[in-house]
Design a protein around this motif. Sequence first.
Motif, PDB file in Angstrom:
ATOM      1  N   ARG A 118       0.835  -1.209   0.000  1.00  0.00           N
ATOM      2  CA  ARG A 118       0.000   0.000   0.000  1.00  0.00           C
ATOM      3  C   ARG A 118       0.868   1.256   0.000  1.00  0.00           C
ATOM      4  O   ARG A 118       1.774   1.384   0.823  1.00  0.00           O
ATOM      5  CB  ARG A 118      -0.931   0.016   1.212  1.00  0.00           C
ATOM      6  CG  ARG A 118      -1.605   1.354   1.471  1.00  0.00           C
ATOM      7  CD  ARG A 118      -2.709   1.255   2.508  1.00  0.00           C
ATOM      8  NE  ARG A 118      -3.896   0.610   1.937  1.00  0.00           N
ATOM      9  CZ  ARG A 118      -5.016   0.384   2.618  1.00  0.00           C
ATOM     10  NH1 ARG A 118      -5.089   0.711   3.903  1.00  0.00           N
ATOM     11  NH2 ARG A 118      -6.057  -0.188   2.034  1.00  0.00           N
TER      12      ARG A 118
ATOM     13  N   VAL B 125      -5.277  -4.059  -8.541  1.00  0.00           N
ATOM     14  CA  VAL B 125      -5.081  -2.716  -8.004  1.00  0.00           C
ATOM     15  C   VAL B 125      -6.370  -2.232  -7.350  1.00  0.00           C
ATOM     16  O   VAL B 125      -7.477  -2.573  -7.785  1.00  0.00           O
ATOM     17  CB  VAL B 125      -4.618  -1.742  -9.118  1.00  0.00           C
ATOM     18  CG1 VAL B 125      -5.669  -1.621 -10.219  1.00  0.00           C
ATOM     19  CG2 VAL B 125      -4.257  -0.380  -8.559  1.00  0.00           C
TER      20      VAL B 125
ATOM     21  N   VAL C 121      -7.826   1.531  -5.330  1.00  0.00           N
ATOM     22  CA  VAL C 121      -7.535   2.916  -4.955  1.00  0.00           C
ATOM     23  C   VAL C 121      -8.663   3.460  -4.090  1.00  0.00           C
ATOM     24  O   VAL C 121      -9.816   3.031  -4.200  1.00  0.00           O
ATOM     25  CB  VAL C 121      -7.360   3.811  -6.206  1.00  0.00           C
ATOM     26  CG1 VAL C 121      -6.147   3.373  -7.016  1.00  0.00           C
ATOM     27  CG2 VAL C 121      -8.616   3.812  -7.080  1.00  0.00           C
TER      28      VAL C 121
ATOM     29  N   TYR D 164      -5.329   6.553 -13.626  1.00  0.00           N
ATOM     30  CA  TYR D 164      -3.982   6.260 -13.148  1.00  0.00           C
ATOM     31  C   TYR D 164      -3.156   5.722 -14.316  1.00  0.00           C
ATOM     32  O   TYR D 164      -3.684   5.005 -15.182  1.00  0.00           O
ATOM     33  CB  TYR D 164      -4.016   5.236 -12.010  1.00  0.00           C
ATOM     34  CG  TYR D 164      -4.653   5.787 -10.751  1.00  0.00           C
ATOM     35  CD1 TYR D 164      -3.875   6.269  -9.706  1.00  0.00           C
ATOM     36  CD2 TYR D 164      -6.040   5.841 -10.615  1.00  0.00           C
ATOM     37  CE1 TYR D 164      -4.451   6.776  -8.548  1.00  0.00           C
ATOM     38  CE2 TYR D 164      -6.631   6.348  -9.461  1.00  0.00           C
ATOM     39  CZ  TYR D 164      -5.837   6.814  -8.436  1.00  0.00           C
ATOM     40  OH  TYR D 164      -6.415   7.329  -7.299  1.00  0.00           O
TER      41      TYR D 164
ATOM     42  N   VAL E 167       1.478   6.652  -9.752  1.00  0.00           N
ATOM     43  CA  VAL E 167       0.281   6.905  -8.952  1.00  0.00           C
ATOM     44  C   VAL E 167      -0.179   8.358  -9.086  1.00  0.00           C
ATOM     45  O   VAL E 167      -1.372   8.646  -9.107  1.00  0.00           O
ATOM     46  CB  VAL E 167       0.548   6.533  -7.487  1.00  0.00           C
ATOM     47  CG1 VAL E 167      -0.672   6.778  -6.618  1.00  0.00           C
ATOM     48  CG2 VAL E 167       0.978   5.074  -7.388  1.00  0.00           C
TER      49      VAL E 167
ATOM     50  N   PHE F  18      -4.194  12.320  -6.620  1.00  0.00           N
ATOM     51  CA  PHE F  18      -3.800  11.484  -5.487  1.00  0.00           C
ATOM     52  C   PHE F  18      -2.947  12.268  -4.497  1.00  0.00           C
ATOM     53  O   PHE F  18      -3.198  12.242  -3.276  1.00  0.00           O
ATOM     54  CB  PHE F  18      -3.042  10.258  -5.998  1.00  0.00           C
ATOM     55  CG  PHE F  18      -2.630   9.283  -4.939  1.00  0.00           C
ATOM     56  CD1 PHE F  18      -3.447   8.210  -4.607  1.00  0.00           C
ATOM     57  CD2 PHE F  18      -1.422   9.419  -4.271  1.00  0.00           C
ATOM     58  CE1 PHE F  18      -3.070   7.296  -3.634  1.00  0.00           C
ATOM     59  CE2 PHE F  18      -1.040   8.513  -3.293  1.00  0.00           C
ATOM     60  CZ  PHE F  18      -1.870   7.457  -2.972  1.00  0.00           C
TER      61      PHE F  18
ATOM     62  N   PHE G 296      -3.190   3.643  -2.439  1.00  0.00           N
ATOM     63  CA  PHE G 296      -3.052   2.901  -3.698  1.00  0.00           C
ATOM     64  C   PHE G 296      -2.525   1.523  -3.336  1.00  0.00           C
ATOM     65  O   PHE G 296      -1.436   1.402  -2.772  1.00  0.00           O
ATOM     66  CB  PHE G 296      -2.093   3.630  -4.632  1.00  0.00           C
ATOM     67  CG  PHE G 296      -1.863   2.952  -5.964  1.00  0.00           C
ATOM     68  CD1 PHE G 296      -2.574   3.352  -7.081  1.00  0.00           C
ATOM     69  CD2 PHE G 296      -0.928   1.944  -6.097  1.00  0.00           C
ATOM     70  CE1 PHE G 296      -2.365   2.737  -8.312  1.00  0.00           C
ATOM     71  CE2 PHE G 296      -0.709   1.314  -7.318  1.00  0.00           C
ATOM     72  CZ  PHE G 296      -1.430   1.718  -8.428  1.00  0.00           C
TER      73      PHE G 296
END
Length: 337
Positions: free
Chosen positions: A75, A120, A122, A128, A182, A213, A221
Amino acid sequence: FADLAGSADAGGITGRNMVTNGAMQIYQRGASTTSSGGFAADRFSHEYGGGTSTLSRETLSSGSPYDEGFRFFTRLTNTATASGYGNFRQLRTALESQDIANSGWNYKSATSFVTWSFWVRVSLAGKYTFTFQTADGTAYLYGFSETLVADTWTKVTQAIPGNANLQFDNDANVGLYVHARVWLGSDFTSASSENAWAAYNSANISTSGIANFAGTSNATFDMTGVQLEVGEQGTPFEHRSFGDELARCQRYYQVLNDEIWTGDVTSGNEYYYSAPRPVEMRANPTQTYSGISGSSFDTSGLTGGFATKETVSAKAASNGTAARGFFTFDVQSDAEL
């Protein structure tokens, strides 16, 4: 032949995945890091500019990746916001050039493919970017984007063609960087298109419109199940045993605890410890030491001696007393790409 094809589709043929520790099983350095360039899961580092982020080990107890055999993920958490044009957040792993050159991918041909797949999740919905970046010869970049929904695991699969301009030398140096970009400031988001190879230009890593982000406090993420394989179709993830994955990781980084040297000491001489490594490393490593103690040896200046990729070593002096002595230590050896 039909049976072999079915076995491949079911994930029964091993050796397909060129990524080490894609299931995030191995964490030799510890459970988290706040340093840009630092590792939590082996072979996966995070890098940031502006603000701060934390990379951490997390466990899975349910959800789609769990149902496919994954128990860990890594993470990236945005711990201090950033908005500068040149700021960024990214995850990275690197592959040896020889592993690409000898993979069976005809990387010079636009009709030959590798397939990159991963899970993945988020916390912030949006676009992304993910990229391949070559390191040999003239650097080339291939980028693509995914629009992700919040708080939902998504399986991403992307086939990437070869290109006549690519170069991968048959050596143990870095040949390919694989990035999850990211977040990128506007200095990096001037690309006009994606899903194609182009000479690397830092201004053209991504198109615009990516999720904010870095400007979102505590945004997260998550990533696991990273696989890169030859072919235009992705296959189920190649799960490897903990022991197999650890040995692959130890090619790049090793932690050896409670190494012990014993011997007869005399006044004023230097003494050397040397032992075979559990796995030969990629290159002669940088060694650092901790947990040092000893009797009749001066361990205050413990050094690497003659460390090689095949042997771990240490050098110490006597304390000036003729006796039989010992010292113990922990050693970390780093030969990362």
